[in-house]
Design an enzyme around this catalytic site. Sequence first.
Site, PDB file in Angstrom:
ATOM      1  N   ASN A 235     -29.281 -35.450 -33.118  1.00 30.73           N
ATOM      2  CA  ASN A 235     -29.927 -36.506 -32.337  1.00 30.73           C
ATOM      3  C   ASN A 235     -29.133 -37.819 -32.480  1.00 30.73           C
ATOM      4  OD1 ASN A 235     -30.754 -36.982 -35.089  1.00 30.73           O
ATOM      5  ND2 ASN A 235     -32.240 -38.400 -34.251  1.00 30.73           N
TER       6      ASN A 235
ATOM      7  N   CYS B   4     -29.367 -40.686 -34.025  1.00 29.43           N
ATOM      8  CA  CYS B   4     -29.144 -41.324 -35.337  1.00 29.43           C
ATOM      9  C   CYS B   4     -28.523 -40.386 -36.355  1.00 29.43           C
ATOM     10  CB  CYS B   4     -30.453 -41.870 -35.866  1.00 29.43           C
ATOM     11  SG  CYS B   4     -31.094 -43.243 -34.887  1.00 29.43           S
TER      12      CYS B   4
ATOM     13  N   GLU C  94     -29.752 -37.867 -38.114  1.00 26.98           N
ATOM     14  CA  GLU C  94     -30.511 -37.269 -39.213  1.00 26.98           C
ATOM     15  C   GLU C  94     -31.075 -35.899 -38.857  1.00 26.98           C
ATOM     16  OE1 GLU C  94     -33.880 -38.781 -36.770  1.00 26.98           O
ATOM     17  OE2 GLU C  94     -31.910 -39.550 -37.302  1.00 26.98           O
TER      18      GLU C  94
END
Length: 436
Positions: A258, A260, A262
């Site tokens: 995704n 970001c 994580e």
Amino acid sequence: MLTQISQLIWEKKYKTEKESSIEETFARVAKAIANNKQQEGKFFEIMSSFKFIPGGRILAYAGRGNEKATLSNCYVMTDPEDSMDGIMKSLHECALTMKAGGGIGLNFSNLRPAGDYVRGTDSQSSGPVSFMQMWNSMSRTIAGVGHRKGAMMAVMNIDHPDIEKFIEAKRNNTAQTPVLEMFNISVAITDDFIQAVVEDQNWDLKFNDKVYKTIRARELWHMIVENNWAKAEPGVIFIDRVNRKNNLWYCEKISATNPCGEQPLPPNGACTLGAINLTQFVVNQFSENATINTHNLAQTVAIAVEFLDNTVDKNYYPLDTQKTEAQSKRRIGLGIMGLGSTLAMMGVKYNSEEALKIIDIIMSTIQTTAYLTSVKIAKEKGAFPLFDKEKYLFGNPESFAANLSPEIKREIQKYGIRNGCLLTVAPTGSISQLAN
């Protein structure tokens, strides 16, 4: 009571016109996600006490009446196929997902390198970095629900012929002359590449098994490091390790994350996020007797897992393939916020051995409770549809599930598990501030 900054964030991002307090926001969300009055009460209590804060999409849109707003912060899309139809289909699906409020990630390595011959049009390909401009323009143009800023992650495999162009794609990015500014970019790094770097070997850049260029692996590695130092991009994803550690290794292959970074996800994958606010479990704050109330923490974790599992079914998915993917694996992402503040409240230095011991207690409590709660829900509602007991627990000795405690594995063997993956440490910017 909200601080001034928390009040501002609530008003700008999460409240509806009818809501006059954050408690009314939490009541709206609890009612929307609960299946009964008892659940509604439990969900409201852990939110209104700031012990648990759902992901921003849930907080903003659950129970709001906006039927086409997603409750998932993050998605990974199907890698675009190497054809104009495939590229446009992917772009269209990404646009629908972002319009619904979801950030996206995708791997562009399927697209042929710049200069490659395109037989159908008797022309040359402009390459994946060029096509990324289409996504960048789309993201800049399409406002998600609530005017949410678009967020995207572009990934390219370390052996793609255009990897050097990709690594340096944002090198000249500035506020005055933005370049691919809607993207974060990351390189998918393999074990073989790392080995080539360690042994100072050559590295082949190839597409469809054809070698386009051979370069020293260390030269490519230095290019990544230098650009990251200069511009904080690209990041790296140790993609082989991600797939080995994945609980669901037997029914999916991950090639991107995704926006970001994580949450590594398979094509069409989504994650339902929420975070435990660790500061609420410190007893005797700022004293020599400060400690973590692990009993209270475990109680909150159990309710939070129940909340996020419900959300998988309550969610709006922009694409049918995303709904099928989510409901067949029931992936959730329970994380934490306030770890640094928690250690400060306990008088413990962040980088100390004592801090590591406290973190181990916190995270083992969360892990054990989350997995056992998911088993408990499976007893009542059934395991996630693609659950395979032998493969999940024993088929891959490196997977996260294979290394759970004997107690948890025994319970999963008996009853199955409701959620294929459960834990994610995601960034919690605005919801951390919302929680004071």
